[in-house]
Write a protein that holds these residues in place. Structure first.
Motif, PDB file in Angstrom:
ATOM      1  N   SER A 132       9.947   2.521  10.245  1.00 61.87           N
ATOM      2  CA  SER A 132       9.737   3.963  10.072  1.00 61.87           C
ATOM      3  C   SER A 132      10.879   4.527   9.238  1.00 61.87           C
ATOM      4  N   LEU A 133      10.529   5.065   8.076  1.00 63.96           N
ATOM      5  CA  LEU A 133      11.513   5.657   7.168  1.00 63.96           C
ATOM      6  C   LEU A 133      11.324   7.161   7.177  1.00 63.96           C
ATOM      7  N   ALA A 134      12.374   7.885   7.524  1.00 66.36           N
ATOM      8  CA  ALA A 134      12.306   9.346   7.634  1.00 66.36           C
ATOM      9  C   ALA A 134      13.029  10.004   6.479  1.00 66.36           C
ATOM     10  N   VAL A 147       7.724  11.020   7.595  1.00 67.84           N
ATOM     11  CA  VAL A 147       8.065   9.675   8.057  1.00 67.84           C
ATOM     12  C   VAL A 147       6.979   8.739   7.556  1.00 67.84           C
ATOM     13  N   LEU A 148       7.389   7.669   6.911  1.00 68.71           N
ATOM     14  CA  LEU A 148       6.462   6.636   6.462  1.00 68.71           C
ATOM     15  C   LEU A 148       6.666   5.425   7.348  1.00 68.71           C
ATOM     16  N   GLN A 149       5.615   5.025   8.063  1.00 73.90           N
ATOM     17  CA  GLN A 149       5.684   3.855   8.931  1.00 73.90           C
ATOM     18  C   GLN A 149       5.002   2.695   8.218  1.00 73.90           C
ATOM     19  N   LEU A 150       5.808   1.731   7.793  1.00 72.99           N
ATOM     20  CA  LEU A 150       5.305   0.583   7.054  1.00 72.99           C
ATOM     21  C   LEU A 150       5.137  -0.611   7.972  1.00 72.99           C
ATOM     22  N   PRO A 151       3.954  -1.228   7.958  1.00 73.60           N
ATOM     23  CA  PRO A 151       3.804  -2.476   8.717  1.00 73.60           C
ATOM     24  C   PRO A 151       4.608  -3.586   8.042  1.00 73.60           C
ATOM     25  N   GLU A 152       4.744  -4.702   8.729  1.00 72.16           N
ATOM     26  CA  GLU A 152       5.562  -5.796   8.209  1.00 72.16           C
ATOM     27  C   GLU A 152       5.116  -6.239   6.823  1.00 72.16           C
TER      28      GLU A 152
END
Length: 132
Positions: free
Chosen positions: A67-69, A76-81
């Motif tokens: 999660s990048l805020a 917030v961008l939540q990136l999967p693996e």
């Protein structure tokens, strides 16, 4: 496939990339888009300050997302693996409300094969800040 919205919603939204122009999150989005199909953490790790890498790696291990805020944009961008080329391409279709209170959390919904936006009062506690 793009997200279909009613006309009122379309008038009050803009593309995520446009919304984040000038934001600290934009370089991370660009890294993900150019390295789609690779490990998301590897695509962003060199753009994170050293002290934040450990936190991001721990979240990835525990929750399966990073999660990048961006505090400047309240996103917030939540990136999967792993971010596939299709996922990266669809990220450009994400729309954020222009006028909003609180935070927008953008995450991948695997069941629907699309990015979704959830509005919250605060960013997730696990989110790694990418800007001032």
């Amino acid at each position: 496939m793009t997200d279909r919205r009613d006309d009122a919603d379309r008038g009050a939204t803009e593309l995520i990339l446009g919304a984040l122009a000038g934001s600290a999150l934009l370089p991370f989005l660009q890294a993900v888009a150019t390295k789609a199909g690779e490990d998301a953490y590897q695509a962003i790790s060199d753009r994170l300050p050293w002290r934040n890498r450990r936190k991001a790696r721990a979240e990835l291990h525990e929750a399966g997302v990073v999660s990048l805020a961006a505090r400047d944009a309240r996103v917030v961008l939540q990136l999967p693996e792993r971010v596939t080329p299709v996922m990266a391409a669809r990220l450009e279709n994400v729309r954020l409300p222009v006028d909003r209170s609180g935070w927008a959390v953008v995450s991948w919904d695997g069941a629907q094969s699309r990015w979704v936006v959830e509005h919250t009062a605060e960013p997730p506690p696990s989110a790694t800040s990418v800007g001032p």
